[in-house]
Design a protein around this motif. Structure first.
Motif, PDB file in Angstrom:
ATOM      1  N   PHE A  45     -14.474  18.908 -16.845  1.00 21.32           N
ATOM      2  CA  PHE A  45     -15.039  19.587 -18.209  1.00 21.32           C
ATOM      3  C   PHE A  45     -16.044  20.568 -17.588  1.00 21.32           C
ATOM      4  O   PHE A  45     -17.010  19.879 -16.360  1.00 21.32           O
ATOM      5  CB  PHE A  45     -15.715  18.525 -18.923  1.00 21.32           C
ATOM      6  CG  PHE A  45     -16.500  18.986 -20.040  1.00 21.32           C
ATOM      7  CD1 PHE A  45     -15.980  19.736 -20.853  1.00 21.32           C
ATOM      8  CD2 PHE A  45     -17.803  18.810 -20.137  1.00 21.32           C
ATOM      9  CE1 PHE A  45     -16.587  20.335 -22.152  1.00 21.32           C
ATOM     10  CE2 PHE A  45     -18.588  19.361 -21.156  1.00 21.32           C
ATOM     11  CZ  PHE A  45     -17.907  20.055 -22.156  1.00 21.32           C
ATOM     12  N   ARG A  46     -16.101  21.587 -17.955  1.00 21.29           N
ATOM     13  CA  ARG A  46     -17.272  22.649 -17.492  1.00 21.29           C
ATOM     14  C   ARG A  46     -17.802  23.342 -18.577  1.00 21.29           C
ATOM     15  O   ARG A  46     -17.090  23.664 -19.575  1.00 21.29           O
ATOM     16  CB  ARG A  46     -16.734  23.723 -16.492  1.00 21.29           C
ATOM     17  CG  ARG A  46     -16.047  22.990 -15.234  1.00 21.29           C
ATOM     18  CD  ARG A  46     -17.263  22.596 -14.537  1.00 21.29           C
ATOM     19  NE  ARG A  46     -16.870  22.309 -12.929  1.00 21.29           N
ATOM     20  CZ  ARG A  46     -16.003  21.098 -12.826  1.00 21.29           C
ATOM     21  NH1 ARG A  46     -16.355  20.296 -13.700  1.00 21.29           N
ATOM     22  NH2 ARG A  46     -15.731  20.699 -11.401  1.00 21.29           N
ATOM     23  N   LYS A  47     -19.298  22.999 -18.696  1.00 24.35           N
ATOM     24  CA  LYS A  47     -20.079  23.663 -19.936  1.00 24.35           C
ATOM     25  C   LYS A  47     -20.418  24.886 -19.659  1.00 24.35           C
ATOM     26  O   LYS A  47     -20.628  25.718 -18.613  1.00 24.35           O
ATOM     27  CB  LYS A  47     -21.467  22.817 -19.741  1.00 24.35           C
ATOM     28  CG  LYS A  47     -22.233  22.886 -21.095  1.00 24.35           C
ATOM     29  CD  LYS A  47     -21.478  22.079 -22.149  1.00 24.35           C
ATOM     30  CE  LYS A  47     -22.295  22.223 -23.460  1.00 24.35           C
ATOM     31  NZ  LYS A  47     -21.530  21.753 -24.707  1.00 24.35           N
ATOM     32  N   ASN A  48     -20.227  25.660 -20.937  1.00 32.72           N
ATOM     33  CA  ASN A  48     -20.791  27.144 -21.130  1.00 32.72           C
ATOM     34  C   ASN A  48     -20.011  28.198 -20.004  1.00 32.72           C
ATOM     35  O   ASN A  48     -21.028  28.768 -19.325  1.00 32.72           O
ATOM     36  CB  ASN A  48     -22.173  27.252 -21.085  1.00 32.72           C
ATOM     37  CG  ASN A  48     -22.906  26.814 -22.422  1.00 32.72           C
ATOM     38  OD1 ASN A  48     -22.223  27.062 -23.392  1.00 32.72           O
ATOM     39  ND2 ASN A  48     -24.009  25.919 -22.379  1.00 32.72           N
ATOM     40  N   ILE A  49     -18.904  28.135 -19.550  1.00 32.77           N
ATOM     41  CA  ILE A  49     -18.217  28.802 -18.566  1.00 32.77           C
ATOM     42  C   ILE A  49     -17.504  30.017 -18.912  1.00 32.77           C
ATOM     43  O   ILE A  49     -16.990  30.775 -18.255  1.00 32.77           O
ATOM     44  CB  ILE A  49     -17.443  27.928 -17.759  1.00 32.77           C
ATOM     45  CG1 ILE A  49     -17.208  28.283 -16.326  1.00 32.77           C
ATOM     46  CG2 ILE A  49     -16.191  27.540 -18.263  1.00 32.77           C
ATOM     47  CD1 ILE A  49     -16.508  27.589 -15.042  1.00 32.77           C
ATOM     48  N   LEU A  50     -17.082  29.983 -20.258  1.00 34.47           N
ATOM     49  CA  LEU A  50     -16.386  31.046 -20.850  1.00 34.47           C
ATOM     50  C   LEU A  50     -17.394  31.912 -21.676  1.00 34.47           C
ATOM     51  O   LEU A  50     -18.021  31.475 -22.544  1.00 34.47           O
ATOM     52  CB  LEU A  50     -15.124  30.529 -21.697  1.00 34.47           C
ATOM     53  CG  LEU A  50     -14.168  29.897 -20.950  1.00 34.47           C
ATOM     54  CD1 LEU A  50     -13.355  29.021 -21.564  1.00 34.47           C
ATOM     55  CD2 LEU A  50     -13.174  31.029 -20.259  1.00 34.47           C
ATOM     56  N   MET A  54     -11.904  22.823 -20.667  1.00 38.93           N
ATOM     57  CA  MET A  54     -11.640  21.313 -20.535  1.00 38.93           C
ATOM     58  C   MET A  54     -10.049  21.498 -20.171  1.00 38.93           C
ATOM     59  O   MET A  54      -9.360  22.188 -20.794  1.00 38.93           O
ATOM     60  CB  MET A  54     -11.891  20.584 -21.795  1.00 38.93           C
ATOM     61  CG  MET A  54     -11.525  19.109 -21.181  1.00 38.93           C
ATOM     62  SD  MET A  54     -11.858  18.011 -22.557  1.00 38.93           S
ATOM     63  CE  MET A  54     -11.409  16.317 -22.023  1.00 38.93           C
ATOM     64  N   LEU A  55      -9.682  21.076 -19.051  1.00 39.18           N
ATOM     65  CA  LEU A  55      -8.259  20.593 -18.327  1.00 39.18           C
ATOM     66  C   LEU A  55      -8.292  19.227 -18.424  1.00 39.18           C
ATOM     67  O   LEU A  55      -8.863  18.567 -18.010  1.00 39.18           O
ATOM     68  CB  LEU A  55      -8.394  21.237 -17.127  1.00 39.18           C
ATOM     69  CG  LEU A  55      -6.917  21.354 -16.363  1.00 39.18           C
ATOM     70  CD1 LEU A  55      -6.167  22.452 -17.086  1.00 39.18           C
ATOM     71  CD2 LEU A  55      -6.955  21.658 -14.711  1.00 39.18           C
ATOM     72  N   GLN A  56      -7.192  18.552 -19.236  1.00 35.18           N
ATOM     73  CA  GLN A  56      -7.070  17.344 -19.478  1.00 35.18           C
ATOM     74  C   GLN A  56      -5.454  16.918 -19.139  1.00 35.18           C
ATOM     75  O   GLN A  56      -4.598  17.871 -19.420  1.00 35.18           O
ATOM     76  CB  GLN A  56      -7.405  16.981 -20.803  1.00 35.18           C
ATOM     77  CG  GLN A  56      -6.733  17.845 -21.861  1.00 35.18           C
ATOM     78  CD  GLN A  56      -5.822  16.779 -22.697  1.00 35.18           C
ATOM     79  OE1 GLN A  56      -5.036  17.244 -23.381  1.00 35.18           O
ATOM     80  NE2 GLN A  56      -6.267  15.570 -23.126  1.00 35.18           N
ATOM     81  N   ASP A  57      -5.290  15.631 -19.004  1.00 34.10           N
ATOM     82  CA  ASP A  57      -4.010  15.071 -18.951  1.00 34.10           C
ATOM     83  C   ASP A  57      -3.516  14.865 -20.400  1.00 34.10           C
ATOM     84  O   ASP A  57      -4.122  13.711 -21.143  1.00 34.10           O
ATOM     85  CB  ASP A  57      -3.874  13.935 -17.847  1.00 34.10           C
ATOM     86  CG  ASP A  57      -2.667  13.145 -18.010  1.00 34.10           C
ATOM     87  OD1 ASP A  57      -1.626  13.609 -18.643  1.00 34.10           O
ATOM     88  OD2 ASP A  57      -2.575  12.120 -17.156  1.00 34.10           O
TER      89      ASP A  57
END
Length: 276
Positions: A27-32, A239-242
Motif C-alpha cells: 500500500f502506497r499513499k498519494n502516489i497517483l 494498492m497491490l493485493q493477493d
C-alpha cells in the motif's frame, strides 16, 4: 487499520512445513495523479449506476428484496446464487445473485449470454471484448493512462511477479490492456462487497486496487478478516493485493449526499491464455 505506506505479509508453510512469508499487499499513499481519477469518474460512473446480478459470492447471500419486485421467495435461501419463485408461483430455470452496481471493462473469458449456446455447439474459445470497451471507446481511452501508470507501479514494487504476469498477458495481445499485465477491470459503485476470494484471476498474480471519489464518506475499508487487518484505500492511493485471500469491505458511511466511491480493480483473467 492501515492508513499509511505499508508492506504486509502472511505466514505460510511449504511442503516441508517450513514457515515462509508471502506478500498479502503493498500500500502506497498519494502516489497517483488525482486528475487520472477524475477521468476515471467521468468514464465509469454513469455505467456503474446500472445494476447487475452476476457478481456471485461478492454480492453476499441472496436476498429477495435485492432481486426483483416480482420475486416472492428463493429456492435456495442463504446461498450466493439461487433460482427464484415469482408471484404467480412459477420457478425460474436460471440462477441469480444480489443486484449490485458494478461493471467489467477490458476483456473477459466468458461469453455473452446470447452467444453461449453457439459457443458450446461450435467449441469456440469464449473470450471477448467487454460491452463497455466495445461501446464506449472514447471513455475507454480516458482510463488507459491510469491503467498504464498502475502497471508501472506493479512492476516497480514486485518486478518478478509483474514480469511473470506480463509475459502471460502478452501471449494474447488482443486481450491485453495496452501492453500491461492486465486483461480486465472491475469497477464497483458505492458497493460493500461480501467476504470472498476472486475467482478466475491469475493464480500466481496480484491485482491492483484503486479508488476514485466524489463527495465525502467514511469506511469502505478493504479488510482481510482472517488476518485482522484492513486498509483505507482513498483517491490517489495505490494498492497491490493477493486476490486469492478472503477479503471484503467494511460498511460505507455517507458524510455528504450525494457521494461516490468507485473501486477500480485491475487484474489478469487466467483462462484468457487459452484464447488463441
Amino acid at each position: 487499520l492501515i492508513k499509511e505506506d505499508a508492506d504486509v505479509y502472511r505466514m505460510t508453510k511449504d511442503s516441508q512445513s517450513n514457515k515462509k512469508a508471502k506478500l498479502l499487499f503493498i500500500f502506497r499513499k498519494n502516489i497517483l495523479p488525482r486528475n487520472m481519477f477524475k477521468d476515471a469518474l467521468i468514464a465509469f460512473k454513469d455505467q456503474t449506476m446500472k445494476t447487475g446480478n452476476s457478481r456471485g459470492k461478492a454480492g453476499g447471500h441472496v436476498q429477495v428484496e435485492q432481486i426483483s419486485p416480482n420475486v416472492v421467495a428463493l429456492v435456495s435461501p442463504d446461498k450466493f446464487k439461487s433460482r427464484v419463485v415469482y408471484k404467480d408461483g412459477s420457478v425460474s430455470n436460471y440462477y441469480v445473485s444480489n443486484k449490485v452496481k458494478s461493471l467489467i471493462a477490458g476483456y473477459y473469458d466468458r461469453p455473452k449470454l446470447r452467444e453461449k449456446s453457439d459457443i458450446l455447439k461450435n467449441d469456440k474459445i469464449p473470450c471477448r471484448t467487454t460491452v463497455f470497451t466495445q461501446n464506449f471507446p472514447a471513455k475507454w481511452k480516458m482510463v488507459l493512462p491510469l491503467v498504464e501508470t498502475a502497471n508501472s507501479l506493479y512492476a516497480r514494487f514486485t518486478p518478478e511477479a509483474h514480469a511473470e504476469q506480463f509475459a502471460l498477458a502478452s501471449k494474447t495481445p488482443q486481450f491485453q490492456i495496452e501492453k500491461t499485465a492486465f486483461s480486465t477491470i472491475t469497477v464497483n459503485h458505492n458497493w460493500r462487497t461480501a467476504c470472498h476470494v476472486d475467482e478466475g484471476d491469475y493464480r500466481n498474480g496480484y491485482t491492483v486496487v484503486l479508488v476514485a471519489e466524489e463527495g465525502k464518506f467514511d469506511g469502505g475499508f478493504l479488510a482481510y478478516p482472517q488476518f485482522g487487518v484492513a486498509v483505507d484505500v482513498r483517491e490517489g492511493d495505490f494498492m497491490l493485493q493477493d486476490p486469492h485471500q478472503y477479503h471484503c469491505n467494511t460498511a460505507i458511511t455517507p458524510m455528504t449526499e450525494p457521494y461516490t466511491r468507485l473501486s477500480i480493480i485491475l487484474y489478469y483473467r487466467e483462462n484468457i491464455q487459452n484464447c488463441v
